[in-house]
Design a protein around this motif. Structure first.
Motif, short mmCIF file in Angstrom:
data_model
loop_
_atom_site.label_atom_id
_atom_site.label_comp_id
_atom_site.label_asym_id
_atom_site.label_seq_id
_atom_site.Cartn_x
_atom_site.Cartn_y
_atom_site.Cartn_z
N LYS A 67 -2.68 -8.11 10.75
CA LYS A 67 -2.58 -6.22 11.08
C LYS A 67 -3.20 -5.07 10.31
O LYS A 67 -3.34 -3.70 11.05
N GLN A 68 -3.68 -5.44 8.94
CA GLN A 68 -4.17 -4.35 8.73
C GLN A 68 -5.54 -4.20 8.53
O GLN A 68 -6.66 -5.37 8.51
N VAL A 69 -5.99 -2.81 8.35
CA VAL A 69 -7.48 -2.30 9.11
C VAL A 69 -8.34 -1.47 7.31
O VAL A 69 -7.16 -0.36 7.15
N PHE A 70 -8.79 -2.03 6.69
CA PHE A 70 -9.73 -0.81 5.49
C PHE A 70 -10.37 0.08 5.49
O PHE A 70 -11.64 -0.89 6.30
N HIS A 71 -11.04 0.93 6.15
CA HIS A 71 -11.99 2.00 6.05
C HIS A 71 -12.17 2.58 4.60
O HIS A 71 -11.63 3.96 3.91
N LEU A 72 -13.14 2.87 4.54
CA LEU A 72 -13.39 2.69 3.00
C LEU A 72 -14.66 3.59 3.60
O LEU A 72 -15.84 2.72 4.03
N LEU A 73 -14.93 5.23 2.94
CA LEU A 73 -15.79 5.77 2.74
C LEU A 73 -16.49 5.94 1.64
O LEU A 73 -15.90 6.62 0.65
#
Length: 620
Positions: free
Chosen positions: A350-356
């Protein structure tokens, strides 16, 4: 008639002779009197006629005054040039430094800090330091050890903490003792040399001084001292004891000692500035191993052919999943925060990582996260410079700005003394954080993690927190009240009980963020403060504190333990039991400056077998 005229002319000539002769005599006497007076004045002060700011060589032979004087002047000019060079570098590099270093006590010029409010003369008052501008602190010389440490930290920040921990044991005690005795002997010698009745003592003292200067000019360590040198120290001590018993002019000795003390203090300050600058430079310079890693990954990205979009885009847009935002340009740091979060998650799928990140690191990041998988979690790498917003034409070109760190020093001022009370550290959102609701338009709630965080527990409970009407769930720092800094917020209204808050872990309700127009409020405050007080690096801090005033939900302090990048005194038991570790400060765990006893908590989440890490000597 002719005789009368000739006689009157002769009388007039005789009348002019006396004034002319007088003028000639005066023209000769005045320079002579001036030279005699100057010569007499120079003898009255002995060898203490050097200016306060001069820095003579303590090992200068006393029989080489002229040549040594030239060397002293050249050496002093060189030190001044070096000091200006260091200050110029500090000023030139200050925009890239973290907001943790310096001694900025007022706005204007090169000092970009807050000024001390004049209407609070006896209360704890903050000085917010934002850049590596180094100023000399002038005050009383005699201070307690604790107060000296506070003053050092006020001037140079965490460099003083690092320096105290890495202070080496004093070696070469005999050489140091010889230098001290040489200073004392040279302070007394000019006065003893003027006393005719102590000619023998003067000669003996001169011989000892010359011998010490000869030995110290060839030796810097105890092991290099010539055989039998240990006998010279008692001889010099005996000579100094005799000199102290003589009826010398105390004023001359005092002046000489003051000159030596000033020289030593100037030397210490000079080297302290240089060391603090190099420490700060080391904290801000990318290590060679990390640069190697980034270059290797970038090359491999363009050399390899692969499908980078392996995760369906619907997963990145689904508001029902746990979305984490990370701003970073550091591959290792971002990898550790993502890996540690996933390793402790009960439901990694369920984990989503958005790396900017920025364009420079985008391809290396893309290839790294293609090669490395984190259980069932998904990672999206975004180049913030290429993101197209629906109102992009209304804003300036986007660039990545990372969270900023500030050091807030409180001190008390009264009529008699200046004393520091404490120093607090704050990590704050950058301009890029205020683009979140525009970048992630389909999301309603996100958790923002800094890349210097290590997660040690499951974070799913953060998504169950009911923040009411609050926008930002953060760990508050009530040791810093906004009321204490009310003079720094222009004419804006301040709630008396509002506390400062810190980034590191932040639960953001994007729907309420949009309803309260947080991004627009921040931009308006930045523009107002810049227009009224000029652009300052502290504008982001003050604007952020005002923007979220009354909209911060206080997270329990057990969620995050801060200070692992600046505080050597944190108990390991507290480190083990914390839900998250925040390595805020200059001593990041991926640097050689990192605090050794805390680095293991960070390094355990690196893949020790990764070929790229081994090839670039990242694992040490």
């Amino acid at each position: 008639m002719k005789g009368v005229v000739g006689g009157s002319a002769k009388r007039r000539w005789r009348n002019l002779v006396i004034p002319v002769v007088g003028l000639v005599v005066l023209s000769m006497l005045v320079p002579l009197v001036f030279l005699l007076g100057l010569h007499s004045g120079s003898h009255s002060t002995g060898d203490a006629t050097h200016q306060r700011n001069s820095q003579p060589n303590p090992l200068r032979p006393i029989d080489q005054d002229n040549d040594a004087g030239k060397r002293e002047k050249l050496e002093w000019i060189y030190r001044v040039h070096q000091s200006k060079h260091v200050n110029d570098l500090l000023e030139r590099l200050s925009p890239s430094f973290p907001k943790e270093f310096g001694n900025n006590s007022k706005r204007g010029g090169n000092e970009t800090g807050f000024s001390m409010p004049a209407d609070l003369p006896k209360q704890a008052q903050p000085v917010i330091d934002t850049g590596p501008v180094v100023k000399n602190y002038t005050g009383e010389h005699r201070r307690s050890a604790d107060e000296s440490d506070l003053i050092c930290e006020f001037r140079f920040g965490s460099y003083c903490l690092w320096g105290r921990e890495h202070k080496e044991k004093m070696e070469d005690a005999m050489v140091k003792r010889m230098k001290d005795l040489l200073f004392v002997a040279r302070a007394y010698y000019p006065s003893i040399a003027k006393l005719p009745s102590f000619e023998k003592l003067s000669h003996e003292m001169k011989q000892n001084i010359q011998e010490f200067e000869r030995v110290l000019s060839e030796t810097t360590t105890d092991k290099d001292l010539p055989p039998g040198n240990e006998k010279k120290i008692p001889e010099m001590e005996a000579v100094i004891a005799k000199a102290k018993s003589c009826p010398v002019d105390c004023n001359n000795v005092d002046k000489k000692f003051r000159q030596l003390v000033d020289m030593t203090e100037d030397e210490t300050n000079f080297h302290m500035k240089q060391s603090a600058f190099l420490y700060q430079l080391a904290a801000q310079t990318m290590p060679k191993s990390l640069h190697c890693l980034s270059m290797r990954l970038t090359v491999e990205f363009f050399r390899s052919s692969f499908d980078t979009e392996t995760v369906p885009m619907e997963k990145f847009l689904n508001p029902d999943l746990y979305h984490y935002i990370v701003f970073s340009t550091n591959i290792l740091a971002s990898s550790v925060v993502i890996n540690s979060t996933v390793m402790h998650a009960k439901e990694s799928e369920k984990q989503v990582f958005h790396l900017l990140t920025d364009r420079e690191n985008y391809f290396a990041m893309k290839f790294w996260y293609f090669r490395n998988k984190y259980k069932e979690a998904s990672v999206q790498v975004l180049n913030i410079e290429d993101i197209k917003l629906f109102d992009h034409h209304k804003v300036a070109p986007m660039h990545l700005s990372l969270p900023e760190e500030y050091r807030v020093s409180f001190h008390r001022v009264d009529e008699l003394s200046f004393s520091l009370s404490r120093t607090e550290y704050i990590s704050m959102f950058s301009h890029s954080h205020y683009l979140l609701p525009k970048i992630f338009r389909t999301l309603e709630k996100v958790v923002v993690l800094e890349d210097d965080v290590v997660v040690q527990s499951d974070l799913s409970a953060l998504w169950d927190i009911d923040m009411g009407e609050k926008v930002n769930g953060a760990v508050q720092l009530c040791a810093v009240k906004l009321a204490q800094m009310k003079n720094y917020f222009s004419r804006n209204t301040i709630y008396e009980n509002s506390c400062a808050w810190t980034s590191g872990v932040n639960v953001i309700d994007l729907s309420r963020w949009r309803a309260h127009n947080i991004s627009e409020t921040f931009q308006r405050l930045v523009q107002e403060m810049s227009r009224e007080e000029g652009t300052s690096e502290t504008t982001t801090l003050s604007a952020s504190l005002l923007t979220f005033q009354g909209l911060v939900y206080s997270l329990d302090g057990s969620w995050m333990l801060s200070g692992l990048g600046r505080n050597y005194g944190i108990d390991l038991e507290a480190v083990n039991s914390a839900a998250m570790l925040h390595f805020d400060g200059n001593m990041k765990p991926w640097l050689e400056l990192g605090i050794p006893k805390y680095r293991s908590f960070w390094k355990m989440f690196l893949n020790q077998q990764d070929s790229f890490l081994n090839d670039c000597n990242v694992i040490q």
